[in-house]
Design a protein around this motif. Structure first.
Motif, PDB file in Angstrom:
ATOM      1  N   ASP A 125       0.967  -1.103   0.033  1.00  0.00           N
ATOM      2  CA  ASP A 125       0.107   0.061  -0.037  1.00  0.00           C
ATOM      3  C   ASP A 125       0.968   1.215   0.170  1.00  0.00           C
ATOM      4  N   SER A 126       1.002   1.739  -1.254  1.00  0.00           N
ATOM      5  CA  SER A 126       1.819   3.256  -1.262  1.00  0.00           C
ATOM      6  C   SER A 126       1.114   4.469  -0.973  1.00  0.00           C
ATOM      7  N   ASP A 127      -0.091   4.293  -0.822  1.00  0.00           N
ATOM      8  CA  ASP A 127      -0.880   5.619  -0.378  1.00  0.00           C
ATOM      9  C   ASP A 127      -0.274   6.143   0.914  1.00  0.00           C
ATOM     10  N   ALA A 128      -0.378   7.406   0.954  1.00  0.00           N
ATOM     11  CA  ALA A 128       0.074   8.042   2.509  1.00  0.00           C
ATOM     12  C   ALA A 128      -0.658   7.478   3.580  1.00  0.00           C
ATOM     13  N   SER A 129       0.058   7.240   4.638  1.00  0.00           N
ATOM     14  CA  SER A 129      -0.664   6.494   5.726  1.00  0.00           C
ATOM     15  C   SER A 129      -0.350   7.217   6.936  1.00  0.00           C
ATOM     16  N   LEU A 130       1.050   7.695   7.152  1.00  0.00           N
ATOM     17  CA  LEU A 130       1.453   8.488   8.382  1.00  0.00           C
ATOM     18  C   LEU A 130       0.945   9.928   8.194  1.00  0.00           C
ATOM     19  N   VAL A 131       0.067  10.526   9.292  1.00  0.00           N
ATOM     20  CA  VAL A 131      -0.562  11.646   9.363  1.00  0.00           C
ATOM     21  C   VAL A 131      -0.094  12.706  10.458  1.00  0.00           C
ATOM     22  N   LEU A 132       0.505  13.620  10.099  1.00  0.00           N
ATOM     23  CA  LEU A 132       0.917  14.463  11.179  1.00  0.00           C
ATOM     24  C   LEU A 132       0.114  15.775  11.383  1.00  0.00           C
ATOM     25  N   MET A 133      -0.481  16.037  12.525  1.00  0.00           N
ATOM     26  CA  MET A 133      -1.744  16.865  12.475  1.00  0.00           C
ATOM     27  C   MET A 133      -1.078  18.459  12.999  1.00  0.00           C
ATOM     28  N   ASP A 134      -1.833  19.395  12.510  1.00  0.00           N
ATOM     29  CA  ASP A 134      -1.304  20.792  12.750  1.00  0.00           C
ATOM     30  C   ASP A 134      -1.653  20.930  14.488  1.00  0.00           C
ATOM     31  N   THR A 166       7.217   4.398   2.253  1.00  0.00           N
ATOM     32  CA  THR A 166       8.086   4.001   1.384  1.00  0.00           C
ATOM     33  C   THR A 166       9.083   3.231   2.080  1.00  0.00           C
ATOM     34  N   PRO A 167       9.354   1.892   1.865  1.00  0.00           N
ATOM     35  CA  PRO A 167      10.551   1.440   2.431  1.00  0.00           C
ATOM     36  C   PRO A 167      11.839   2.128   2.293  1.00  0.00           C
ATOM     37  N   GLY A 168      12.525   2.242   3.432  1.00  0.00           N
ATOM     38  CA  GLY A 168      13.845   3.001   3.511  1.00  0.00           C
ATOM     39  C   GLY A 168      13.568   4.405   3.781  1.00  0.00           C
ATOM     40  N   ARG A 169      12.357   4.992   4.261  1.00  0.00           N
ATOM     41  CA  ARG A 169      12.206   6.212   4.485  1.00  0.00           C
ATOM     42  C   ARG A 169      12.024   6.226   5.926  1.00  0.00           C
ATOM     43  N   LEU A 170      12.616   7.483   6.314  1.00  0.00           N
ATOM     44  CA  LEU A 170      12.752   7.916   7.959  1.00  0.00           C
ATOM     45  C   LEU A 170      12.098   9.344   7.827  1.00  0.00           C
ATOM     46  N   VAL A 171      10.907   9.317   8.840  1.00  0.00           N
ATOM     47  CA  VAL A 171      10.274  10.651   9.060  1.00  0.00           C
ATOM     48  C   VAL A 171      10.451  10.871  10.469  1.00  0.00           C
ATOM     49  N   ILE A 172      11.062  12.151  10.767  1.00  0.00           N
ATOM     50  CA  ILE A 172      11.149  12.445  12.211  1.00  0.00           C
ATOM     51  C   ILE A 172      10.675  14.020  12.545  1.00  0.00           C
ATOM     52  N   PHE A 173       9.998  13.892  13.915  1.00  0.00           N
ATOM     53  CA  PHE A 173       9.267  14.977  14.061  1.00  0.00           C
ATOM     54  C   PHE A 173       9.296  15.244  15.514  1.00  0.00           C
ATOM     55  N   PRO A 174       9.010  16.490  15.870  1.00  0.00           N
ATOM     56  CA  PRO A 174       8.815  16.588  17.566  1.00  0.00           C
ATOM     57  C   PRO A 174       7.869  15.912  18.059  1.00  0.00           C
ATOM     58  N   SER A 175       7.999  15.194  19.194  1.00  0.00           N
ATOM     59  CA  SER A 175       7.286  14.347  19.947  1.00  0.00           C
ATOM     60  C   SER A 175       6.010  14.863  20.370  1.00  0.00           C
ATOM     61  N   TRP A 176       5.754  16.209  20.576  1.00  0.00           N
ATOM     62  CA  TRP A 176       4.572  16.549  20.826  1.00  0.00           C
ATOM     63  C   TRP A 176       3.323  16.535  19.929  1.00  0.00           C
ATOM     64  N   LEU A 177       3.989  16.340  18.448  1.00  0.00           N
ATOM     65  CA  LEU A 177       3.093  16.487  17.514  1.00  0.00           C
ATOM     66  C   LEU A 177       2.122  15.207  17.305  1.00  0.00           C
ATOM     67  N   SER A 178       0.957  15.623  17.307  1.00  0.00           N
ATOM     68  CA  SER A 178      -0.184  14.560  17.176  1.00  0.00           C
ATOM     69  C   SER A 178       0.073  13.707  15.931  1.00  0.00           C
ATOM     70  N   HIS A 179      -0.015  12.507  15.804  1.00  0.00           N
ATOM     71  CA  HIS A 179       0.251  11.792  14.792  1.00  0.00           C
ATOM     72  C   HIS A 179      -0.828  10.514  14.676  1.00  0.00           C
ATOM     73  N   SER A 180      -1.184   9.961  13.539  1.00  0.00           N
ATOM     74  CA  SER A 180      -1.897   8.886  13.503  1.00  0.00           C
ATOM     75  C   SER A 180      -1.359   8.044  12.356  1.00  0.00           C
ATOM     76  N   VAL A 181      -2.107   6.770  12.081  1.00  0.00           N
ATOM     77  CA  VAL A 181      -1.969   6.087  10.981  1.00  0.00           C
ATOM     78  C   VAL A 181      -2.787   5.563  10.475  1.00  0.00           C
ATOM     79  N   ARG A 182      -3.204   5.724   9.122  1.00  0.00           N
ATOM     80  CA  ARG A 182      -4.627   5.247   8.363  1.00  0.00           C
ATOM     81  C   ARG A 182      -4.238   3.806   8.170  1.00  0.00           C
ATOM     82  N   PRO A 183      -5.508   3.274   8.160  1.00  0.00           N
ATOM     83  CA  PRO A 183      -5.721   1.865   7.968  1.00  0.00           C
ATOM     84  C   PRO A 183      -4.925   1.322   6.843  1.00  0.00           C
TER      85      PRO A 183
END
Length: 207
Positions: A125-134, A166-183
């Protein structure tokens, strides 16, 4: 018009990740075979304990060091004197195996500085799955949450940003940032690794 207080997010891809991903897959599958996992933000799927750095072997250490390298390059200590840091980085790591339909509910990671997600397998599933929220949404828009700000380029400000697994991709963000993962919608299991980068007072003297 100025944009104040941006949220830093680093997205990088490891060079030639196939060998590393194969090793990570092996240790994760081995661990999963004898461990029922834990329940955290995951809805369905398998979530390991946070001690992957201990049981994940050299592959886990390699990934952890790369994550720490990127985080260190984007962290400043304004009170460091004489080249001596006040803090050292620590890291905890865990694996997520998500079959079709599995997801992660919105959450943050209190007690850490940076958080990260690394993808071993997208599950087909190559669709965007990690969601970072404002983090500002919907605080000042609760009475009319469908209203959006418009930037100087005429584009409306998004309330969330999504990233593909994407395999091999590393996403780094502040730990206070709310995030979720789509099905997950792929035909096989998606495999990812999450990390928290923490700080502890630097040790002084001989070790």
């Amino acid at each position: 018009m100025k944009y104040l207080f941006p949220t830093p997010v680093m997205v990088t891809s490891l060079a030639n990740p196939d060998t590393l991903n194969a090793a990570l897959r092996h240790v994760i599958e081995t661990r999963r075979a004898g461990d029922e996992g834990v329940q955290r933000s995951n809805i369905l799927g398998w979530h390991s304990d946070s001690e992957m750095l201990r049981w994940g072997g050299e592959a886990a250490k390699t990934l952890a060091l790369e994550c720490l390298r990127v985080c260190a390059s984007r962290t400043d200590d304004p009170k460091m004197q004489g080249g001596q840091p006040r803090f050292e980085f620590g890291i905890e790591m865990w694996a997520n195996v998500s079959p079709p339909g599995a997801s992660n509910q919105a959450h943050t990671h209190p007690g850490a500085l940076w958080s990260a997600v690394y993808y071993v397998d997208d599950g087909g599933d190559s669709d965007a799955s990690l969601v970072l929220m404002d983090p500002n949404y919907p605080l000042n828009r609760m009475y009319a949450p469908d209203l959006r700000f418009v930037g100087k380029d005429g584009e409306t400000f998004p309330t969330q940003q999504m990233f593909a697994p994407t395999p091999g991709r590393l996403v780094i963000f502040p730990s206070w940032l709310s995030h979720s993962v789509r099905p997950s919608k792929g035909p096989r299991e998606r495999i990812s690794i999450a990390m928290n980068v923490t700080t502890v007072p630097a040790r002084r003297g001989p070790r």
